[in-house]
Scaffold this motif. Sequence first.
Motif, mmCIF file in Angstrom:
data_model
loop_
_atom_site.group_PDB
_atom_site.id
_atom_site.type_symbol
_atom_site.label_atom_id
_atom_site.label_comp_id
_atom_site.label_asym_id
_atom_site.label_seq_id
_atom_site.Cartn_x
_atom_site.Cartn_y
_atom_site.Cartn_z
ATOM 1 N N ASP A 75 0.835 -1.183 0.000
ATOM 2 C CA ASP A 75 0.000 0.000 0.000
ATOM 3 C C ASP A 75 0.881 1.249 0.000
ATOM 4 O OD1 ASP A 75 0.872 0.443 2.646
ATOM 5 O OD2 ASP A 75 -0.862 -0.601 3.487
ATOM 6 N N ASN A 76 0.253 2.408 0.011
ATOM 7 C CA ASN A 76 1.007 3.657 -0.118
ATOM 8 C C ASN A 76 2.009 3.845 1.005
ATOM 9 O OD1 ASN A 76 -0.295 4.344 -2.486
ATOM 10 N ND2 ASN A 76 -1.857 5.589 -1.486
ATOM 11 N N LYS A 115 10.550 7.652 -6.408
ATOM 12 C CA LYS A 115 9.195 7.090 -6.428
ATOM 13 C C LYS A 115 9.287 5.583 -6.652
ATOM 14 C CE LYS A 115 7.048 11.331 -8.161
ATOM 15 N NZ LYS A 115 8.280 12.143 -8.097
ATOM 16 N N SER A 117 6.954 1.839 -7.171
ATOM 17 C CA SER A 117 5.692 1.133 -7.398
ATOM 18 C C SER A 117 5.985 -0.347 -7.587
ATOM 19 C CB SER A 117 4.941 1.702 -8.609
ATOM 20 O OG SER A 117 5.625 1.400 -9.810
#
Length: 218
Positions: A75-76, A115, A117
């Motif tokens: 999750d974030n 960043k 992901s």
Amino acid sequence: MKLSKRSLPALAVVTALTLPSTALAHPHIFAEARLEVETTENGLISELRHVWRFDEVFSSSVMLDFDRNGDFVLDNSELAGISEVVTDSLSDFDYYTSLTIDGADGAISLPEPIKVSFQDGQLLMFFAVLPKEPVPLDGTIAVGVYDPTMYAAIEFMTDDQMVVTGASAGKCQSQVVRPDPDEVIAQNQGSLTEAFFSDPTGNDISKLFATRLELVCK
């Protein structure tokens, strides 16, 4: 290069990206990469943009270590934890980015955290570093991407994954240079001592093996 205390996270799997070892002078982590050298209308390099997609084995290890609730989804907040660790650790290694202008090293900075992901079972990192001083498109400019500890292999699978972009992209001739390891070794026998193989972070020879994008500007 020496790691600061802040760059030694409790989760060793991400530390492996940056932690030197006396017997690990070859890659254990692999990532497919893309590099974009962004240029401005007035003939400057504005950003060096990176995308790294890591191998499934390493990605799975990261998932296991950072998936705090065990739902096999990052999750974030969990992704933010990876970002914090990697951003802090890679600062000691210039984010695996080498910038030279007519043979002289150019300094870089990271304006925003890396960043992170997770897509199709693989960990992705993407970020842009900026030259600390203006870099005009003049002379010979080279951008290389490599891990000085030689623990991680950042690989550009095809030449079109290293490109010049932006308003002044056509100002310079560019080529991807993939050094031949045998030639590098033959040309640097005097520097490839036992000390290099036991501690590759103590020198800059690994830079010579790195794939790089060279721009020749007039």
